[in-house]
Scaffold this motif. Structure first.
Motif, PDB file in Angstrom:
ATOM      1  N   ALA A 280       0.869  -1.181   0.000  1.00  0.00           N
ATOM      2  CA  ALA A 280       0.000   0.000   0.000  1.00  0.00           C
ATOM      3  C   ALA A 280       0.899   1.221   0.000  1.00  0.00           C
ATOM      4  O   ALA A 280       1.659   1.444   0.953  1.00  0.00           O
ATOM      5  CB  ALA A 280      -0.934   0.020   1.199  1.00  0.00           C
ATOM      6  N   GLY A 281       0.845   1.983  -1.078  1.00  0.00           N
ATOM      7  CA  GLY A 281       1.699   3.153  -1.192  1.00  0.00           C
ATOM      8  C   GLY A 281       1.850   3.562  -2.638  1.00  0.00           C
ATOM      9  O   GLY A 281       1.112   3.107  -3.503  1.00  0.00           O
ATOM     10  N   THR A 282       2.808   4.436  -2.908  1.00  0.00           N
ATOM     11  CA  THR A 282       3.015   4.913  -4.262  1.00  0.00           C
ATOM     12  C   THR A 282       4.083   4.084  -4.960  1.00  0.00           C
ATOM     13  O   THR A 282       4.995   3.554  -4.330  1.00  0.00           O
ATOM     14  CB  THR A 282       3.435   6.392  -4.281  1.00  0.00           C
ATOM     15  N   THR A 283       3.936   3.973  -6.256  1.00  0.00           N
ATOM     16  CA  THR A 283       4.941   3.301  -7.072  1.00  0.00           C
ATOM     17  C   THR A 283       5.357   4.219  -8.210  1.00  0.00           C
ATOM     18  O   THR A 283       4.531   4.926  -8.791  1.00  0.00           O
ATOM     19  CB  THR A 283       4.428   1.968  -7.640  1.00  0.00           C
ATOM     20  N   GLU A 284       6.639   4.206  -8.483  1.00  0.00           N
ATOM     21  CA  GLU A 284       7.190   4.941  -9.627  1.00  0.00           C
ATOM     22  C   GLU A 284       7.950   3.979 -10.536  1.00  0.00           C
ATOM     23  O   GLU A 284       8.828   4.395 -11.288  1.00  0.00           O
ATOM     24  CB  GLU A 284       8.129   6.056  -9.152  1.00  0.00           C
ATOM     25  N   ILE A 285       7.582   2.704 -10.488  1.00  0.00           N
ATOM     26  CA  ILE A 285       8.317   1.698 -11.253  1.00  0.00           C
ATOM     27  C   ILE A 285       8.282   2.021 -12.743  1.00  0.00           C
ATOM     28  O   ILE A 285       7.245   2.368 -13.299  1.00  0.00           O
ATOM     29  CB  ILE A 285       7.759   0.286 -10.970  1.00  0.00           C
ATOM     30  N   PHE A 286       9.446   1.942 -13.363  1.00  0.00           N
ATOM     31  CA  PHE A 286       9.595   2.220 -14.794  1.00  0.00           C
ATOM     32  C   PHE A 286      10.129   0.934 -15.425  1.00  0.00           C
ATOM     33  O   PHE A 286      11.248   0.504 -15.141  1.00  0.00           O
ATOM     34  CB  PHE A 286      10.550   3.388 -15.002  1.00  0.00           C
ATOM     35  N   ILE A 287       9.325   0.323 -16.270  1.00  0.00           N
ATOM     36  CA  ILE A 287       9.684  -0.954 -16.885  1.00  0.00           C
ATOM     37  C   ILE A 287      10.027  -0.709 -18.351  1.00  0.00           C
ATOM     38  O   ILE A 287       9.194  -0.238 -19.121  1.00  0.00           O
ATOM     39  CB  ILE A 287       8.525  -1.958 -16.753  1.00  0.00           C
ATOM     40  N   LEU A 305       0.818   4.613 -27.278  1.00  0.00           N
ATOM     41  CA  LEU A 305       1.342   5.735 -28.047  1.00  0.00           C
ATOM     42  C   LEU A 305       2.804   5.521 -28.429  1.00  0.00           C
ATOM     43  O   LEU A 305       3.569   4.913 -27.674  1.00  0.00           O
ATOM     44  CB  LEU A 305       1.255   7.033 -27.227  1.00  0.00           C
ATOM     45  N   PRO A 306       3.201   6.061 -29.581  1.00  0.00           N
ATOM     46  CA  PRO A 306       4.628   6.066 -29.911  1.00  0.00           C
ATOM     47  C   PRO A 306       5.416   6.799 -28.823  1.00  0.00           C
ATOM     48  O   PRO A 306       4.929   7.736 -28.194  1.00  0.00           O
ATOM     49  CB  PRO A 306       4.680   6.838 -31.232  1.00  0.00           C
ATOM     50  N   LYS A 307       6.626   6.345 -28.573  1.00  0.00           N
ATOM     51  CA  LYS A 307       7.567   6.976 -27.638  1.00  0.00           C
ATOM     52  C   LYS A 307       7.031   7.044 -26.203  1.00  0.00           C
ATOM     53  O   LYS A 307       7.466   7.899 -25.429  1.00  0.00           O
ATOM     54  CB  LYS A 307       7.940   8.390 -28.108  1.00  0.00           C
ATOM     55  N   SER A 308       6.119   6.162 -25.835  1.00  0.00           N
ATOM     56  CA  SER A 308       5.530   6.190 -24.497  1.00  0.00           C
ATOM     57  C   SER A 308       6.179   5.162 -23.585  1.00  0.00           C
ATOM     58  O   SER A 308       6.752   4.164 -24.036  1.00  0.00           O
ATOM     59  CB  SER A 308       4.021   5.920 -24.580  1.00  0.00           C
ATOM     60  N   THR A 309       6.064   5.382 -22.278  1.00  0.00           N
ATOM     61  CA  THR A 309       6.601   4.419 -21.312  1.00  0.00           C
ATOM     62  C   THR A 309       5.864   3.086 -21.408  1.00  0.00           C
ATOM     63  O   THR A 309       6.449   2.041 -21.104  1.00  0.00           O
ATOM     64  CB  THR A 309       6.487   4.958 -19.881  1.00  0.00           C
ATOM     65  N   LEU A 310       4.609   3.106 -21.833  1.00  0.00           N
ATOM     66  CA  LEU A 310       3.859   1.858 -21.926  1.00  0.00           C
ATOM     67  C   LEU A 310       4.312   1.031 -23.130  1.00  0.00           C
ATOM     68  O   LEU A 310       4.319  -0.203 -23.069  1.00  0.00           O
ATOM     69  CB  LEU A 310       2.358   2.149 -21.997  1.00  0.00           C
ATOM     70  N   LEU A 311       4.703   1.685 -24.205  1.00  0.00           N
ATOM     71  CA  LEU A 311       5.283   0.953 -25.322  1.00  0.00           C
ATOM     72  C   LEU A 311       6.620   0.341 -24.905  1.00  0.00           C
ATOM     73  O   LEU A 311       6.969  -0.775 -25.314  1.00  0.00           O
ATOM     74  CB  LEU A 311       5.463   1.885 -26.523  1.00  0.00           C
ATOM     75  N   MET A 312       7.356   1.041 -24.061  1.00  0.00           N
ATOM     76  CA  MET A 312       8.613   0.497 -23.536  1.00  0.00           C
ATOM     77  C   MET A 312       8.337  -0.717 -22.652  1.00  0.00           C
ATOM     78  O   MET A 312       9.089  -1.705 -22.680  1.00  0.00           O
ATOM     79  CB  MET A 312       9.361   1.582 -22.758  1.00  0.00           C
ATOM     80  N   LEU A 313       7.258  -0.668 -21.877  1.00  0.00           N
ATOM     81  CA  LEU A 313       6.904  -1.794 -21.009  1.00  0.00           C
ATOM     82  C   LEU A 313       6.612  -3.051 -21.827  1.00  0.00           C
ATOM     83  O   LEU A 313       7.132  -4.131 -21.523  1.00  0.00           O
ATOM     84  CB  LEU A 313       5.707  -1.415 -20.137  1.00  0.00           C
ATOM     85  N   VAL A 314       5.771  -2.933 -22.851  1.00  0.00           N
ATOM     86  CA  VAL A 314       5.448  -4.130 -23.641  1.00  0.00           C
ATOM     87  C   VAL A 314       6.659  -4.598 -24.437  1.00  0.00           C
ATOM     88  O   VAL A 314       6.792  -5.791 -24.715  1.00  0.00           O
ATOM     89  CB  VAL A 314       4.222  -3.894 -24.559  1.00  0.00           C
ATOM     90  N   SER A 315       7.563  -3.680 -24.778  1.00  0.00           N
ATOM     91  CA  SER A 315       8.802  -4.080 -25.453  1.00  0.00           C
ATOM     92  C   SER A 315       9.678  -4.887 -24.504  1.00  0.00           C
ATOM     93  O   SER A 315      10.374  -5.821 -24.926  1.00  0.00           O
ATOM     94  CB  SER A 315       9.565  -2.850 -25.945  1.00  0.00           C
ATOM     95  N   ALA A 316       9.645  -4.538 -23.215  1.00  0.00           N
ATOM     96  CA  ALA A 316      10.400  -5.304 -22.221  1.00  0.00           C
ATOM     97  C   ALA A 316       9.832  -6.713 -22.082  1.00  0.00           C
ATOM     98  O   ALA A 316      10.572  -7.683 -21.897  1.00  0.00           O
ATOM     99  CB  ALA A 316      10.366  -4.584 -20.872  1.00  0.00           C
ATOM    100  N   LEU A 317       8.522  -6.838 -22.178  1.00  0.00           N
ATOM    101  CA  LEU A 317       7.868  -8.134 -22.009  1.00  0.00           C
ATOM    102  C   LEU A 317       8.089  -9.056 -23.202  1.00  0.00           C
ATOM    103  O   LEU A 317       8.383 -10.247 -23.039  1.00  0.00           O
ATOM    104  CB  LEU A 317       6.365  -7.925 -21.784  1.00  0.00           C
ATOM    105  N   MET A 318       7.949  -8.516 -24.404  1.00  0.00           N
ATOM    106  CA  MET A 318       7.959  -9.348 -25.609  1.00  0.00           C
ATOM    107  C   MET A 318       9.262  -9.277 -26.396  1.00  0.00           C
ATOM    108  O   MET A 318       9.512 -10.128 -27.247  1.00  0.00           O
ATOM    109  CB  MET A 318       6.805  -8.935 -26.524  1.00  0.00           C
ATOM    110  N   GLY A 319      10.063  -8.266 -26.125  1.00  0.00           N
ATOM    111  CA  GLY A 319      11.251  -8.024 -26.937  1.00  0.00           C
ATOM    112  C   GLY A 319      10.968  -6.937 -27.964  1.00  0.00           C
ATOM    113  O   GLY A 319       9.861  -6.865 -28.517  1.00  0.00           O
TER     114      GLY A 319
END
Length: 348
Positions: A280-287, A305-319
């Motif tokens: 329980a608290g805040t998270t600033e995790i960047f994947i 979105l292009p150039k987004s942290t979420l696109l970076m996250l799925v790139s970390a998961l799948m390559g």
């Protein structure tokens, strides 16, 4: 790793401004291993296995967009001006918010949002302001429901204004804990018939909470992505949820978060030994690529979105190479993108 590594061309007509109806009729890109298959969300009971554990974010979006007026005395009498406000998060003394135009506001001014609600400008902060409302608790919630609008993402709000239908569309069917100013959008694809079909299949569900903030839409501005500073969001993994996730891992069952918010939260609560602890608290995790996933065995998510942290996250998961192929396929097949768009199920 450069920011330009996460760029791609997206035709504007692929940005969805309304969701699919019914919710579960949205298209689903299934990426499992090296394969890519076109399916629909309603196919999930045939795709998922009995015993799979879906992690669902039960945050509830508040109608955080407000239109108000400020009144100021001038040499010619009273001057009334329109102010657009977006609430961000509760603060110790009011709410942090964005306002447009901000530069004309002064501390101590009162902004009126119709008859039901008004707020004093308690402070002007870096890029925003803190508002002290004239209502609290249930009275504030009721007034906000009366005068507020759903905080649609900028890429939708720039194409059309929010309306009454968004109060239903931009909310998950299991939303329970109020506090988000953006929806966990992968979860918007689920309706009651789909949940019942998944349950009959033997798929299990566990709820966690991450109050999604407006920072989820902030662009990455640094070319070296490793130096990007993530926004903070508050989340909670209960003891019961941690126990159920740990049991699934111990039994060899897959743990699949629905949405990047649920994934970021359970990875924040995970130990090096791949066990979830109550959190329980805040998270600033960047994947981003190079991250070692501790708990998540897959992810259901929309297209980002292009150039987004979420696109970076799925790139970390799948390559990175696989994600580039997935997104090229999605564009070529005209999948609908972003919050109201289609979904993907990513199984490395």
């Amino acid at each position: 790793m450069k920011l330009s590594d996460f760029d791609f061309d997206l035709p504007e007509h692929l940005i969805a401004t309304r969701p699919a109806r019914p919710r579960s009729s949205a298209r689903l890109l299934l990426a499992e291993g090296q394969g890519i298959v076109d399916r629909h969300v309603y196919d999930l009971p045939q795709i998922l296995r009995p015993g799979d554990l879906l992690v669902l974010n039960d945050t509830k979006v508040i109608p955080a967009r407000l239109t108000g007026t400020r009144t100021r005395q001038t040499g010619q009498g009273e001057a009334v001006a329109k102010i657009e406000v977006t609430l961000l998060e509760p603060a110790a003394d009011g709410w942090q918010a964005l306002a447009k135009p901000l530069r004309k506001l002064r501390e101590g001014e009162v902004i009126r949002f119709g008859e039901a609600l008004s707020a004093e400008v308690a402070a002007i902060t870096d890029g925003g302001l803190r508002l002290r409302f004239d209502a609290e608790g249930d009275a504030f919630d009721a007034a906000l429901a009366q005068v507020g609008a759903m905080p649609l993402p900028p890429y939708i709000a720039s194409l059309r204004a929010p309306d009454e239908q968004d109060r239903k569309d931009y909310q998950t069917v299991w939303a329970a804990r109020q506090g988000a100013v953006a929806a966990p959008t992968a979860s918007l694809h689920f309706d009651t018939p789909l949940l019942e079909a998944l349950e009959a299949r033997g798929v299990e569900f566990v709820h966690v909470t991450l109050h999604v903030g407006a920072g989820t839409f902030l662009p990455v501005k640094v070319e070296n992505v490793a130096t990007h500073r993530m926004h903070a969001e508050w989340g909670e993994v209960s003891e019961e949820a941690a126990t159920r996730i740990n049991a699934a891992k111990e039994q060899g069952r897959r743990v699949i978060p629905v949405g990047t918010t649920a994934l970021r939260l359970i990875e924040s609560a995970a130990t090096e030994e791949a066990r979830i602890q109550p959190f329980a608290g805040t998270t600033e995790i960047f994947i981003y690529p190079g991250y070692h996933f501790r708990v998540s065995d897959g992810l259901m998510t929309n297209f980002h979105l292009p150039k987004s942290t979420l696109l970076m996250l799925v790139s970390a998961l799948m390559g990175m190479d696989k994600i580039q192929r997935i997104y090229a396929h999605a564009v070529a097949e005209e999948y609908r993108f972003f919050s109201y768009g289609d979904a993907s199920l990513l199984l490395p």
